[in-house]
Design a protein around this motif. Structure first.
Motif, PDB file in Angstrom:
ATOM      1  N   GLN A   1      -7.827  -2.566   3.150  1.00 48.47           N
ATOM      2  CA  GLN A   1      -6.917  -2.301   2.024  1.00 48.47           C
ATOM      3  C   GLN A   1      -6.698  -0.790   1.850  1.00 48.47           C
ATOM      4  OE1 GLN A   1      -4.701  -3.652   0.536  1.00 48.47           O
ATOM      5  NE2 GLN A   1      -4.909  -3.987  -1.645  1.00 48.47           N
ATOM      6  N   LEU A   2      -7.738  -0.021   2.118  1.00 48.45           N
ATOM      7  CA  LEU A   2      -7.618   1.447   2.041  1.00 48.45           C
ATOM      8  C   LEU A   2      -6.594   1.960   3.058  1.00 48.45           C
ATOM      9  CD1 LEU A   2      -8.649   4.338   1.201  1.00 48.45           C
ATOM     10  CD2 LEU A   2     -10.421   4.071   2.929  1.00 48.45           C
ATOM     11  N   VAL A   3      -6.696   1.446   4.296  1.00 46.53           N
ATOM     12  CA  VAL A   3      -5.761   1.860   5.352  1.00 46.53           C
ATOM     13  C   VAL A   3      -4.325   1.447   4.980  1.00 46.53           C
ATOM     14  CG1 VAL A   3      -5.134   1.551   7.780  1.00 46.53           C
ATOM     15  CG2 VAL A   3      -7.534   1.819   7.148  1.00 46.53           C
TER      16      VAL A   3
ATOM     17  N   LEU B   1       1.910  -6.839   2.104  1.00 46.32           N
ATOM     18  CA  LEU B   1       0.538  -6.916   2.626  1.00 46.32           C
ATOM     19  C   LEU B   1      -0.474  -6.324   1.636  1.00 46.32           C
ATOM     20  CD1 LEU B   1       1.037  -5.974   6.389  1.00 46.32           C
ATOM     21  CD2 LEU B   1       0.407  -8.205   5.456  1.00 46.32           C
ATOM     22  N   HIS B   2      -0.117  -5.159   1.092  1.00 49.24           N
ATOM     23  CA  HIS B   2      -1.007  -4.471   0.153  1.00 49.24           C
ATOM     24  C   HIS B   2      -1.202  -5.310  -1.116  1.00 49.24           C
ATOM     25  CE1 HIS B   2      -3.067  -0.885  -1.174  1.00 49.24           C
ATOM     26  NE2 HIS B   2      -2.376  -0.840  -2.295  1.00 49.24           N
ATOM     27  N   SER B   3      -0.129  -5.988  -1.537  1.00 49.53           N
ATOM     28  CA  SER B   3      -0.197  -6.818  -2.738  1.00 49.53           C
ATOM     29  C   SER B   3      -1.065  -8.054  -2.503  1.00 49.53           C
ATOM     30  CB  SER B   3       1.216  -7.232  -3.143  1.00 49.53           C
ATOM     31  OG  SER B   3       1.168  -8.164  -4.182  1.00 49.53           O
TER      32      SER B   3
ATOM     33  N   PHE C   1       2.318 -11.621  -7.078  1.00 44.29           N
ATOM     34  CA  PHE C   1       2.621 -11.849  -5.657  1.00 44.29           C
ATOM     35  C   PHE C   1       3.962 -11.226  -5.336  1.00 44.29           C
ATOM     36  CE2 PHE C   1      -0.148 -15.359  -6.850  1.00 44.29           C
ATOM     37  CZ  PHE C   1      -1.097 -15.298  -5.834  1.00 44.29           C
ATOM     38  N   ARG C   2       4.093 -10.726  -4.107  1.00 44.80           N
ATOM     39  CA  ARG C   2       5.365 -10.165  -3.654  1.00 44.80           C
ATOM     40  C   ARG C   2       6.097 -11.171  -2.792  1.00 44.80           C
ATOM     41  NH1 ARG C   2       8.098  -5.826  -5.706  1.00 44.80           N
ATOM     42  NH2 ARG C   2       6.534  -4.511  -6.637  1.00 44.80           N
TER      43      ARG C   2
HETATM   44  C1  HEM Z   1      -9.080  -1.866  -3.429  1.00 43.76           C
HETATM   45  C2  HEM Z   1      -8.075  -1.045  -3.275  1.00 43.76           C
HETATM   46  C3  HEM Z   1      -6.665  -1.282  -3.716  1.00 43.76           C
HETATM   47  C4  HEM Z   1      -6.089  -2.353  -4.345  1.00 43.76           C
HETATM   48  C5  HEM Z   1      -6.756  -3.659  -4.784  1.00 43.76           C
HETATM   49  C6  HEM Z   1      -4.696  -2.043  -4.531  1.00 43.76           C
HETATM   50  C7  HEM Z   1      -3.765  -2.863  -5.137  1.00 43.76           C
HETATM   51  C8  HEM Z   1      -2.437  -2.562  -5.319  1.00 43.76           C
HETATM   52  C9  HEM Z   1      -1.447  -3.434  -5.898  1.00 43.76           C
HETATM   53  C10 HEM Z   1      -1.723  -4.856  -6.384  1.00 43.76           C
HETATM   54  C11 HEM Z   1      -0.246  -2.790  -5.898  1.00 43.76           C
HETATM   55  C12 HEM Z   1       1.103  -3.331  -6.379  1.00 43.76           C
HETATM   56  C13 HEM Z   1       1.849  -3.864  -5.163  1.00 43.76           C
HETATM   57  C14 HEM Z   1       3.228  -4.353  -5.524  1.00 43.76           C
HETATM   58  O1  HEM Z   1       4.125  -3.492  -5.683  1.00 43.76           O
HETATM   59  O2  HEM Z   1       3.400  -5.569  -5.669  1.00 43.76           O
HETATM   60  C15 HEM Z   1      -0.480  -1.466  -5.351  1.00 43.76           C
HETATM   61  C16 HEM Z   1       0.485  -0.513  -5.201  1.00 43.76           C
HETATM   62  C17 HEM Z   1       0.302   0.673  -4.531  1.00 43.76           C
HETATM   63  N1  HEM Z   1      -0.849   1.118  -3.942  1.00 43.76           N
HETATM   64 FE1  HEM Z   1      -2.641   0.173  -3.988  1.00 43.76          FE
HETATM   65  N2  HEM Z   1      -4.443  -0.788  -4.013  1.00 43.76           N
HETATM   66  C18 HEM Z   1      -5.621  -0.300  -3.503  1.00 43.76           C
HETATM   67  C19 HEM Z   1      -5.820   0.921  -2.901  1.00 43.76           C
HETATM   68  C20 HEM Z   1      -4.836   1.841  -2.657  1.00 43.76           C
HETATM   69  C21 HEM Z   1      -5.030   3.105  -2.012  1.00 43.76           C
HETATM   70  C22 HEM Z   1      -6.377   3.618  -1.526  1.00 43.76           C
HETATM   71  C23 HEM Z   1      -3.803   3.711  -1.940  1.00 43.76           C
HETATM   72  C24 HEM Z   1      -3.413   5.014  -1.353  1.00 43.76           C
HETATM   73  C25 HEM Z   1      -4.115   5.704  -0.525  1.00 43.76           C
HETATM   74  C26 HEM Z   1      -2.851   2.838  -2.557  1.00 43.76           C
HETATM   75  C27 HEM Z   1      -1.510   3.099  -2.694  1.00 43.76           C
HETATM   76  C28 HEM Z   1      -0.599   2.331  -3.357  1.00 43.76           C
HETATM   77  C29 HEM Z   1       0.780   2.694  -3.595  1.00 43.76           C
HETATM   78  C30 HEM Z   1       1.462   3.969  -3.114  1.00 43.76           C
HETATM   79  C31 HEM Z   1       1.352   1.655  -4.329  1.00 43.76           C
HETATM   80  C32 HEM Z   1       2.787   1.582  -4.908  1.00 43.76           C
HETATM   81  C33 HEM Z   1       3.835   1.408  -3.870  1.00 43.76           C
HETATM   82  C34 HEM Z   1       5.206   1.414  -4.458  1.00 43.76           C
HETATM   83  O3  HEM Z   1       5.457   0.818  -5.540  1.00 43.76           O
HETATM   84  O4  HEM Z   1       6.055   2.023  -3.807  1.00 43.76           O
HETATM   85  N3  HEM Z   1      -3.504   1.708  -2.971  1.00 43.76           N
HETATM   86  N4  HEM Z   1      -1.806  -1.360  -5.001  1.00 43.76           N
END
Ligand code: HEM
Length: 152
Positions: free
Chosen positions: A55-57, A8-10, A151-152
């Motif tokens: 996305q923050l949540v 979802l985050h990806s 993409f995941r």
């Molecule tokens: C606009 C805001 C954000 C964007 C566009 C974003 C984007 C991404 C992307 C593309 C990944 C890689 C996902 C994958 O493994 O395929 C990622 C990983 C991650 N993000 Fe974000 N992110 C955002 C904000 C945040 C915030 C605010 C947090 C924490 C409070 C966060 C925590 C994490 C963590 C912990 C991972 C790595 C997870 C892992 O590999 O175990 N992200 N993020």
């Protein structure tokens, strides 16, 4: 749970980027043509900020579940030496929080402006700054900082 959150985050990154690009494009057009700030412009402003907040949540929940982050904090002294771990443990979260605050402040300031041209200008400046930071902090496959797939 972790896999679903990462997925979802990806995927949500694309929504964040597209909504920001669209909001910036509209505000640039609006500003340069001095047109009226319409209801649509206001919903684009509102939804762009909301998508960033979702996305923050998702990011916060992912942060609390990720084995990468758990490892980082459990073994902080040695883990901080690995740039990949440092990136997800501190750099990514710090830059993303900063950019989402920037979007929130920009959106709130634009809402309070009385002149239409000022509304467009405020969105244009604040959202562009946020977009640049977000772009740098995303772990693109080509990023020099950390790499994850498109993409995941
Ligand atoms: C606009 C805001 C954000 C964007 C566009 C974003 C984007 C991404 C992307 C593309 C990944 C890689 C996902 C994958 O493994 O395929 C990622 C990983 C991650 N993000 Fe974000 N992110 C955002 C904000 C945040 C915030 C605010 C947090 C924490 C409070 C966060 C925590 C994490 C963590 C912990 C991972 C790595 C997870 C892992 O590999 O175990 N992200 N993020």
């Amino acid at each position: 749970m972790y896999q679903t959150l990462t997925f979802l985050h990806s995927i949500f990154r694309w929504l964040v980027l597209l909504s920001l690009l669209y909001a910036i494009f509209r505000s640039y057009k609006g500003y340069s043509s001095s047109r009226k700030f319409s209801k649509t412009d206001d919903s684009v402003r509102h939804w762009t900020a909301t998508i960033a907040h979702i996305q923050l949540v998702l990011g916060i929940i992912l942060y609390s579940q990720s084995p990468v982050i758990k490892y980082f904090w459990k073994n902080f002294t040695t883990a901080k030496e690995s740039f990949d771990l440092l990136f997800f443990g501190l750099i990514h979260i710090f830059l993303m929080l900063f950019s989402i605050v920037t979007i929130t402040v920009g959106s709130a300031m634009a809402k309070r402006k009385t002149m239409d041209k000022e509304k467009f200008k405020t969105i244009l400046i604040w959202f562009t700054v946020a977009l640049i930071i977000i772009f740098i902090a995303i772990p693109w496959p080509f990023s020099p900082l950390a790499n994850r797939p498109y993409f995941r």
